[in-house]
Design an enzyme around this catalytic site. Structure first.
Site, PDB file in Angstrom:
ATOM      1  CB  CYS A  27      -0.962  -0.025   1.184  1.00 38.93           C
ATOM      2  SG  CYS A  27      -2.396   1.047   0.950  1.00 38.93           S
TER       3      CYS A  27
ATOM      4  CG  HIS B 178      -3.601  -3.694   3.505  1.00 40.35           C
ATOM      5  ND1 HIS B 178      -2.442  -3.288   4.105  1.00 40.35           N
ATOM      6  CD2 HIS B 178      -4.145  -2.590   2.927  1.00 40.35           C
ATOM      7  CE1 HIS B 178      -2.279  -1.985   3.926  1.00 40.35           C
ATOM      8  NE2 HIS B 178      -3.295  -1.537   3.211  1.00 40.35           N
TER       9      HIS B 178
END
Length: 486
Positions: A332, A428
């Protein structure tokens, strides 16, 4: 329906874990139970079935309750972006920012929406277990409060106050909380729990009695230090300030502790690999040169944390690691940092501007107002995975032609460097799956144990529930909660 609120004498006294354990214990008794936290402040979040986000502690509590995640479980989420500013998420969607200058009034105006979520949850279950935030003893924050006594009073909800004996001063913290609360707030507290006890309980019998005598509250139990909690994800980054126990291992995974680190539980599955040691690198310390894999984690403020990486000299460590054959994984915000440039033309993270990245991936990122929130299923490194996206930004460039992952819908995610040693992804939760974790570890010469991380967490929740059944007055807590019901 019935309801009970667990508040604490401070942060990290075990409120989140106690609520998770109570949810699992009540569910094991055959009750339909749901968790609730009116206001949370955390950069660790999870994507819900209704396409929003809530704090990861509430996600764990929902798992404990065997319930699907929903934005009503955490209607107000504050995600710190700087020391005085937080992104405001209401009912799972970004609504702007709260700063020091509008914090009190901003919170106060959200109480009606908090109560809407509360009432919807009540209508769906036998009992709601509520977690407070911080401590009600922070009376300087009482005006406009929606997280502790402000909510308890509005919902007419009985409160049990938890104190942490492991940090010391538990008698003073519980009795002192009673002393600073006004009479109406103190009247909401009906019992107390002493948490994280080590040793012979008989040695604390006099102290336990003294708390009850000095506060007038009923003792609900003395909970021992529970090793199973180490298998549960932590919500608060405060736990990262503590040194992790080193283990003998063949391979080292290093992760810099960014000031606005987010969703750091991505690394939890690696901690349970017997041939891997995970070290969180604190500020002012170099990234260990013997690291086999460096993970740049998620961040709530990519550009500020990228600047911090340079201030610490970690950029030099990372580039040196790569030049000498090391592997790098960016997740991310960490993925965004690995590119050539991060641009913020809309001022998403503050003043509009741009910043050079670490240059290990031939990609650039533009931060955008739209926040991507979705669960993802696909394949990466030749293995299937399930995860979630939670980011503001779009990344493109030549290395995206070698995506890290492909979703089942055929979309590509992330990028891979030409030498194959630098990986970036927006997903994630990837390492929870044994197959993908094994494929990643194989790249640094480690054979994965193949453990089922989800099953490990679920077993820990059952162990936690069993311990609370043994050490808490569960029947008394249920009776107290039912006093709130119709």
């Amino acid at each position: 329906m019935a309801g009970l609120m667990i508040q604490g004498t401070g942060s990290d006294v075990g409120k989140s874990v106690l609520v998770a354990g109570l949810c699992r214990a009540l569910a094991n008794r055959g009750l339909t139970v749901l968790p609730f936290k009116p206001q949370n402040m955390s950069n660790n979040a999870a994507v819900t079935a209704d396409g929003g986000e809530i704090g990861r502690a509430q996600a764990l509590q929902a798992l404990a309750a065997r319930a699907e995640l929903h934005t009503d479980m955490n209607p107000v989420l504050l995600k710190p972006e700087a020391d005085r500013t937080s992104q405001l998420v209401v009912h799972g969607r970004v609504r702007g920012r709260l700063g020091a200058e509008n914090f009190r009034e901003g919170r106060r105006s959200l109480m009606p929406e908090v109560l809407e979520s509360w009432r919807r949850l009540q209508a769906r279950c036998d009992m709601v277990v509520v977690e407070g935030a911080g401590s009600p003893a922070e009376i300087n924050l009482r005006d406009g409060d929606i997280a502790n006594m402000g909510f308890a009073r509005a919902a007419k909800l009985p409160v049990v106050l938890a104190g942490d004996i492991d940090r010391g001063g538990v008698i003073a913290s519980l009795v002192g909380t009673r002393a600073v609360l006004d009479l109406e707030d103190a009247a909401m507290i009906r019992g107390f729990i002493v948490n994280k006890f080590r040793g012979d309980p008989a040695l604390f019998a006099d102290g336990y009695e003294a708390i009850g005598r000095l506060t007038g509250w009923r003792g609900m139990g003395l909970v021992p230090w529970l090793p199973c909690i180490a298998s549960l994800p932590s919500e608060d980054a405060v736990v990262l300030d503590r040194p992790h126990t080193a283990r003998s291992s063949r391979r080292l995974v290093a992760c810099p502790m960014l000031p606005r680190i987010a969703n750091f539980d991505d690394l939890d599955p690696l901690r349970h690999e017997p041939d891997v040691a995970v070290t969180m690198v604190p500020p002012s310390q170099p990234i260990p040169p013997q690291a086999d894999l460096i993970v740049l984690p998620g961040s709530k403020a990519t550009m500020a944390d990228l600047a911090f990486v340079r201030e610490q000299g970690w950029d030099i460590d990372i580039l040196h690691h790569h030049r000498h054959g090391g592997a790098v994984l960016g997740i991310c915000g960490g993925y965004q940092m690995l590119g050539r440039e991060v641009c913020d033309p809309h001022g998403i993270e503050g003043a509009a501007g741009r910043m050079a990245g670490l240059g290990l991936l031939d990609v650039t990122t533009e931060l955008t107002p739209r926040k991507a929130l979705r669960r993802v299923t696909g394949t990466a490194l030749g293995a299937g995975f399930e995860g979630y996206e939670m980011h503001m930004g779009e990344t493109a460039g030549p290395d995206c032609a070698r995506p890290f992952a492909r979703t089942l819908g055929g979309e590509s995610d992330g990028a891979t460097s030409a030498d194959g040693r630098v990986l970036g992804t927006y997903c994630h939760g990837l390492l929870g799956g044994a197959a993908l974790r094994g494929a990643l570890l194989a790249r640094i010469g480690v054979r994965s144990s193949g453990h089922d991380h989800a099953a490990l967490v679920d077993r820990a929740l059952d162990q936690l529930a069993a311990a609370l059944e043994q050490h808490l007055d569960m029947d008394g807590l249920i009776a107290l909660a039912r006093e709130h019901g119709p």
